[in-house]
Scaffold this active site. Sequence first.
Site, PDB file in Angstrom:
ATOM      1  N   LYS A  94       0.863  -1.195   0.000  1.00 44.97           N
ATOM      2  CA  LYS A  94       0.000   0.000   0.000  1.00 44.97           C
ATOM      3  C   LYS A  94       0.882   1.220   0.000  1.00 44.97           C
ATOM      4  CE  LYS A  94      -3.889   2.132   0.167  1.00 44.97           C
ATOM      5  NZ  LYS A  94      -3.395   2.835  -1.048  1.00 44.97           N
ATOM      6  N   GLN A 115       7.163   3.936   3.886  1.00 41.60           N
ATOM      7  CA  GLN A 115       5.766   3.511   3.909  1.00 41.60           C
ATOM      8  C   GLN A 115       5.569   2.233   4.727  1.00 41.60           C
ATOM      9  OE1 GLN A 115       3.886   5.582   1.395  1.00 41.60           O
ATOM     10  NE2 GLN A 115       2.195   5.120   2.757  1.00 41.60           N
ATOM     11  N   LYS A 118       5.406   3.441   8.377  1.00 43.37           N
ATOM     12  CA  LYS A 118       4.241   4.313   8.541  1.00 43.37           C
ATOM     13  C   LYS A 118       2.963   3.482   8.565  1.00 43.37           C
ATOM     14  CE  LYS A 118       4.005   7.584   5.441  1.00 43.37           C
ATOM     15  NZ  LYS A 118       3.641   8.540   4.366  1.00 43.37           N
ATOM     16  N   LYS A 130       5.393   1.726  -3.084  1.00 48.21           N
ATOM     17  CA  LYS A 130       5.300   3.074  -3.659  1.00 48.21           C
ATOM     18  C   LYS A 130       5.588   2.979  -5.144  1.00 48.21           C
ATOM     19  CE  LYS A 130       4.632   7.272  -2.032  1.00 48.21           C
ATOM     20  NZ  LYS A 130       3.995   7.696  -0.779  1.00 48.21           N
ATOM     21  N   GLY A 169      -2.731   8.180  -4.338  1.00 46.25           N
ATOM     22  CA  GLY A 169      -2.047   9.369  -4.835  1.00 46.25           C
ATOM     23  C   GLY A 169      -0.830   9.738  -4.013  1.00 46.25           C
ATOM     24  N   ASP A 170      -0.062  10.644  -4.545  1.00 48.02           N
ATOM     25  CA  ASP A 170       1.047  11.309  -3.853  1.00 48.02           C
ATOM     26  C   ASP A 170       1.255  12.597  -4.664  1.00 48.02           C
ATOM     27  OD1 ASP A 170       3.247  10.547  -1.659  1.00 48.02           O
ATOM     28  OD2 ASP A 170       4.316  11.558  -3.261  1.00 48.02           O
ATOM     29  N   THR A 214      -4.565  13.522   5.210  1.00 42.58           N
ATOM     30  CA  THR A 214      -3.149  13.702   5.548  1.00 42.58           C
ATOM     31  C   THR A 214      -2.964  14.991   6.345  1.00 42.58           C
ATOM     32  OG1 THR A 214      -2.641  12.576   3.480  1.00 42.58           O
ATOM     33  CG2 THR A 214      -0.803  13.621   4.622  1.00 42.58           C
ATOM     34  N   ASN A 245      -2.623  19.405  -1.670  1.00 44.88           N
ATOM     35  CA  ASN A 245      -3.660  18.780  -0.847  1.00 44.88           C
ATOM     36  C   ASN A 245      -3.299  18.732   0.640  1.00 44.88           C
ATOM     37  OD1 ASN A 245      -4.139  15.778   0.286  1.00 44.88           O
ATOM     38  ND2 ASN A 245      -6.000  16.608  -0.620  1.00 44.88           N
ATOM     39  N   SER A 381      -6.865   5.723   3.679  1.00 46.40           N
ATOM     40  CA  SER A 381      -6.923   4.820   2.518  1.00 46.40           C
ATOM     41  C   SER A 381      -7.327   3.421   2.969  1.00 46.40           C
ATOM     42  CB  SER A 381      -5.560   4.741   1.834  1.00 46.40           C
ATOM     43  OG  SER A 381      -5.371   5.813   0.947  1.00 46.40           O
TER      44      SER A 381
HETATM   45  N1  GLU Z   1       1.050   9.054  -0.575  1.00 48.24           N
HETATM   46  C1  GLU Z   1       0.508   9.003   0.745  1.00 48.24           C
HETATM   47  C2  GLU Z   1       1.616   8.703   1.749  1.00 48.24           C
HETATM   48  O1  GLU Z   1       2.718   9.155   1.569  1.00 48.24           O
HETATM   49  C3  GLU Z   1      -0.710   8.098   0.869  1.00 48.24           C
HETATM   50  C4  GLU Z   1      -0.539   6.688   0.413  1.00 48.24           C
HETATM   51  C5  GLU Z   1      -1.847   5.903   0.374  1.00 48.24           C
HETATM   52  O2  GLU Z   1      -2.894   6.437   0.701  1.00 48.24           O
HETATM   53  O3  GLU Z   1      -1.771   4.732   0.012  1.00 48.24           O
HETATM   54  O4  GLU Z   1       1.435   8.068   2.759  1.00 48.24           O
END
Ligand code: GLU
Length: 449
Positions: A94, A115, A118, A130, A169-170, A214, A245, A381
């Site tokens: 994810k 990630q 996190k 990612k 997204g990112d 976020t 965002n 998410s």
């Molecule tokens: N891009 C966001 C992050 O850095 C969200 C990633 C997601 O929702 O999967 O955590």
Amino acid sequence: MPRDVSTTLQTICDEVFARNPGEVEFHQAVREVLDCLGPVLARYPEFAQNKIIRRICEPERQIIFRVPWVDDNNEVHINRGFRVEFNSALGPYKGGLRFHPSVYLGIIKFLGFEQIFKNALTGLPIGGGKGGSDFDPKGKSDGEVMRFCQSFMTELYRHLGEHTDVPAGDIGVGGREIGFLFGQYKRITNRYESGVLTGKGLDWGGSLVRTEATGYGTVYFVEEMLKARGASLEGKTSVVSGSGNVAIYTIEKVNELGGKVVACSDSNGFIHDEQGIDLDLVKLLKEVQRRRIKEYVEHRKHAKYIEKGNVWDVPCDVAFPSATENEILGKDAKTLVENGCIAVGEGANMPTTPEGVKIFLDAKIAYGPGKAANAGGVATSALEMQQNASRDSWTFEHTDQRLHEIMKNIHQACYEVADEFGSPGNYVVGANIAGFLKVARAMLGMGVI
Ligand code: GLU
């Protein structure tokens, strides 16, 4: 820390750097985590015996592919696409997709590595991954963005699935891009698989609060850090970098909690509005019109726009770096501390350089690193995935309450673990160890895979 533990960690670091030459952002992310793990290895020798750290540092799968597309003038372009499926010990891979010209493997790997921890901190069943491309959406027409997204998904779809890998997204990837990507996935696979992407539109499987998550989550985390010190955001002045965002919904929540944001930025410069940023205007310029932030001062004459200026020169009590990696250098951290900044909440991923982090930690301000502070995005998410799996949709209030609880829990976990491992008040240590322990225990339980 025992000598053999620090030698092991140094050896692993050297090996990772040698195996991944030139990927400086990935090296930085790995070093930051490994620097915190000494007390963990000393307490749990089974992690070293089973080479858990070496395994975590090697992605499970890395996909690199060609993305050809045709612009509005019929010219052919070739970009490079990436998906790094880093770790699936806790759930399907994810993590977001980033479309930005700076993207190369080292950026995607740093983001994917962060990630893992996190996502573990959210307490939800999601692994880490990612992806992205060096495609630059800036200045492209909707048609060009659509054709690029369709080409990107035409390769990527075979690697995705609601139980396999779930992008979102990112930077450079928002609701518009997720729509084009989902449409192409559905068309190629002939499956309406809502749970394969998150950040979807509200009419077709998206979750309320995902857009805000976020930014809101980062502010909730900062509130908790301040609460632990007997303070709050009320009446405090904040500076936010970026105007995308994350920045927009950080400003919204700070305002709601009685704080005032006086500056925000984009890659060209920053605006300073001592009366407080007019958020409706920023939303109009950025979300609706896709304009540059300098146009703010055409509507708010008393505000200043500083072309090429450094937003961290604006004095504040609380800083919210919400733009991109390594945007706070050592000198900026020094300026912030000298100007009386008491807290930093990282909405962006790894926005502070190692020199900057050291300055914040030495000054003993409340420093919330991205992998803890900005985890609200990916957590929501995962809530979107839950709603998709049960074909349900929750109210704004319910989803926001879940997000708030998750951020409180992340804060609590980081705070307690930092204490337990001998670094009270150090959220870098807390986040890295708490995240690592979850993943490491799961990996240990599943054998050598
Ligand atoms: N891009 C966001 C992050 O850095 C969200 C990633 C997601 O929702 O999967 O955590």
